[in-house]
Design a protein around this motif. Structure first.
Motif, PDB file in Angstrom:
ATOM      1  N   ALA A   1      -8.823  63.671  21.264  1.00 22.43           N
ATOM      2  CA  ALA A   1      -8.382  62.388  20.720  1.00 22.43           C
ATOM      3  C   ALA A   1      -9.382  61.896  19.671  1.00 22.43           C
ATOM      4  O   ALA A   1     -10.602  61.966  19.890  1.00 22.43           O
ATOM      5  CB  ALA A   1      -8.243  61.356  21.833  1.00 22.43           C
TER       6      ALA A   1
ATOM      7  N   PRO B   1      -0.139  54.542   9.083  1.00 22.63           N
ATOM      8  CA  PRO B   1      -0.654  55.916   9.249  1.00 22.63           C
ATOM      9  C   PRO B   1      -1.345  56.397   7.982  1.00 22.63           C
ATOM     10  O   PRO B   1      -0.825  56.244   6.873  1.00 22.63           O
ATOM     11  CB  PRO B   1       0.611  56.731   9.547  1.00 22.63           C
ATOM     12  CG  PRO B   1       1.576  55.739  10.118  1.00 22.63           C
ATOM     13  CD  PRO B   1       1.297  54.445   9.419  1.00 22.63           C
TER      14      PRO B   1
ATOM     15  N   ASN C   1      -6.733  57.606  11.176  1.00 22.55           N
ATOM     16  CA  ASN C   1      -5.694  56.996  12.006  1.00 22.55           C
ATOM     17  C   ASN C   1      -4.355  57.625  11.621  1.00 22.55           C
ATOM     18  O   ASN C   1      -3.585  57.059  10.851  1.00 22.55           O
ATOM     19  CB  ASN C   1      -5.669  55.479  11.808  1.00 22.55           C
ATOM     20  CG  ASN C   1      -6.995  54.812  12.125  1.00 22.55           C
ATOM     21  OD1 ASN C   1      -7.621  54.176  11.273  1.00 22.55           O
ATOM     22  ND2 ASN C   1      -7.429  54.956  13.362  1.00 22.55           N
TER      23      ASN C   1
ATOM     24  N   LEU D   1      -1.555  58.089  13.041  1.00 18.33           N
ATOM     25  CA  LEU D   1      -0.330  57.368  13.372  1.00 18.33           C
ATOM     26  C   LEU D   1      -0.499  55.865  13.242  1.00 18.33           C
ATOM     27  O   LEU D   1       0.332  55.095  13.718  1.00 18.33           O
ATOM     28  CB  LEU D   1       0.124  57.721  14.807  1.00 18.33           C
ATOM     29  CG  LEU D   1       0.432  59.185  15.081  1.00 18.33           C
ATOM     30  CD1 LEU D   1       0.916  59.370  16.519  1.00 18.33           C
ATOM     31  CD2 LEU D   1       1.469  59.727  14.099  1.00 18.33           C
TER      32      LEU D   1
ATOM     33  N   ASP E   1      -6.491  52.984  17.813  1.00 18.37           N
ATOM     34  CA  ASP E   1      -5.804  54.140  17.242  1.00 18.37           C
ATOM     35  C   ASP E   1      -4.591  54.500  18.097  1.00 18.37           C
ATOM     36  O   ASP E   1      -4.714  54.766  19.312  1.00 18.37           O
ATOM     37  CB  ASP E   1      -6.771  55.327  17.166  1.00 18.37           C
ATOM     38  CG  ASP E   1      -6.134  56.536  16.517  1.00 18.37           C
ATOM     39  OD1 ASP E   1      -5.766  56.454  15.335  1.00 18.37           O
ATOM     40  OD2 ASP E   1      -5.975  57.563  17.216  1.00 18.37           O
TER      41      ASP E   1
ATOM     42  N   LEU F   1      -2.538  57.189  17.915  1.00 10.86           N
ATOM     43  CA  LEU F   1      -2.495  58.586  18.349  1.00 10.86           C
ATOM     44  C   LEU F   1      -3.350  58.793  19.592  1.00 10.86           C
ATOM     45  O   LEU F   1      -2.924  59.469  20.542  1.00 10.86           O
ATOM     46  CB  LEU F   1      -2.972  59.494  17.219  1.00 10.86           C
ATOM     47  CG  LEU F   1      -3.073  60.989  17.553  1.00 10.86           C
ATOM     48  CD1 LEU F   1      -1.720  61.542  17.986  1.00 10.86           C
ATOM     49  CD2 LEU F   1      -3.622  61.768  16.361  1.00 10.86           C
ATOM     50  N   SER F   2      -4.542  58.230  19.614  1.00 13.31           N
ATOM     51  CA  SER F   2      -5.419  58.374  20.770  1.00 13.31           C
ATOM     52  C   SER F   2      -4.793  57.744  22.009  1.00 13.31           C
ATOM     53  O   SER F   2      -4.867  58.297  23.110  1.00 13.31           O
ATOM     54  CB  SER F   2      -6.782  57.739  20.483  1.00 13.31           C
ATOM     55  OG  SER F   2      -7.398  58.344  19.366  1.00 13.31           O
TER      56      SER F   2
ATOM     57  N   PHE G   1       6.199  55.247  17.445  1.00 15.04           N
ATOM     58  CA  PHE G   1       5.587  56.511  17.845  1.00 15.04           C
ATOM     59  C   PHE G   1       5.462  56.656  19.365  1.00 15.04           C
ATOM     60  O   PHE G   1       5.742  57.738  19.897  1.00 15.04           O
ATOM     61  CB  PHE G   1       4.230  56.672  17.164  1.00 15.04           C
ATOM     62  CG  PHE G   1       4.336  56.950  15.686  1.00 15.04           C
ATOM     63  CD1 PHE G   1       5.067  58.024  15.221  1.00 15.04           C
ATOM     64  CD2 PHE G   1       3.713  56.127  14.755  1.00 15.04           C
ATOM     65  CE1 PHE G   1       5.180  58.287  13.855  1.00 15.04           C
ATOM     66  CE2 PHE G   1       3.820  56.372  13.397  1.00 15.04           C
ATOM     67  CZ  PHE G   1       4.554  57.455  12.942  1.00 15.04           C
TER      68      PHE G   1
END
Length: 322
Positions: A78, A94, A100, A102, A110, A112-113, A292
């Protein structure tokens, strides 16, 4: 004295005969166990081969394995810690340049993380709740289906009572009483989730317990427990596996629904449902905040359903022959 001596000789000969037979029986048992293990290994390889040859099952397996890999490796791969706040980049779109990929949420975390760590929560809850439901439901179903009687009638009335309540409403009520928490969420999902496993295993056992192989096991003197575990259970395991795969996807949706309502895991733990809830107020200005996590949830559930349908097809001889 002569008769007593003769009787003693007969007893000694009988004991010697029994002691001589014991190694043979032990060798036979070991051979039988080895044969069972060999057949189980061949069946497992055959199942894997048929599943990977099934288009939908193969795609579902790839999706599920990818999510498992992401969930396991999330702390390492991540980009940021899931709870790291950075108000300077709040609601950033994004971007590859900033890392970052996403975007960020309303607190600059963040996305995505948080999605990667949220996969750990969703899959652990789904796996734990499905496993507890399967063990409890199959155990009760096998016993009730094999013996019948008062226990079967009592469990039938109890399951009918549970089925009178919609699943989501029942779990919401249970979580309102117990409070949010990982363990509470798993138990709330399991308390009613075992019913389907019970009904399926009971029906399968009732249809299997009078078959020839079960009657042969009874004639050979096998105990009821051995018959249920070693004879009947392997023959119904395929249907239970298919149900478990499909139910796990449903458990993940239920966990996200409860997290969306604030009744799931604690707020400090990233969960897809709570991420969607946080982002719904920014749908017009920053749609990536909720979009997302929703796509991640939908893709995982799709993979579980495809995998379950693939297992159903490859385990059903009628479909395979057709």
């Amino acid at each position: 004295m002569g008769q007593a001596s003769l009787r003693t000789d007969e007893l000694c000969q009988g004991a010697l005969a029994r002691s001589a037979d014991m190694p043979a029986l032990s060798l036979a048992d070991r051979a039988d166990r080895a044969d069972r293990a060999s057949r189980a290994g061949r069946a497992g390889m055959g199942l894997w081969s048929r599943l990977t040859s099934h288009r939908g099952g193969r795609l579902g397996l790839i999706i599920v394995l990818a999510y498992v890999a992401i969930a396991v490796a999330a702390p390492v791969v991540a980009p940021y810690p899931p709870g790291a706040v950075n108000l300077a980049v709040r609601l950033a779109p994004p971007a590859i340049r900033t890392g970052n990929f996403l975007g960020t949420d309303q607190l600059g975390r963040d996305i995505l993380s948080r999605i990667m760590h949220g996969a750990r929560v969703s899959m652990l809850v789904g796996l734990a709740a499905t496993s507890i439901s399967a063990v409890l439901g199959v155990g009760l179903g096998v016993v009730a289906g094999y013996y019948g009687g008062v226990l079967d009638r009592a469990l039938a009335r109890f399951t009918e009572l549970l089925l009178a309540f919609p699943y989501l409403i029942f779990v919401i009520g249970a979580m309102s009483v117990m409070g949010p928490g990982f363990g509470n969420l798993v138990w709330a999902l399991s308390f009613k989730g075992w019913v389907e496993f019970y009904r399926l295993s009971r029906a399968l056992v009732m249809s299997e317990k009078n078959r020839e192989y079960v009657e042969a096991a009874r004639v050979l003197g096998r105990s009821d427990g051995a018959i249920c575990v070693q004879e009947i259970l392997p023959n119904i395991a395929g249907s239970i596996l298919v149900l478990g795969t499909l139910r796990m996807g449903n458990m993940i949706v239920m966990e996200s629904s409860l997290s969306f309502l604030g009744l799931g895991v604690p707020p400090r733990m990233p969960a897809w449902g709570s991420m969607i809830n946080d982002g719904r107020r920014y749908m017009l200005t920053s749609p990536w905040v909720a979009t997302f996590p929703g796509l991640a949830l939908a893709l995982l559930v799709l993979g579980m359903n495809l995998l379950g349908e693939g297992l159903r097809d490859v385990l059903d001889p009628k479909i395979m022959e057709g």
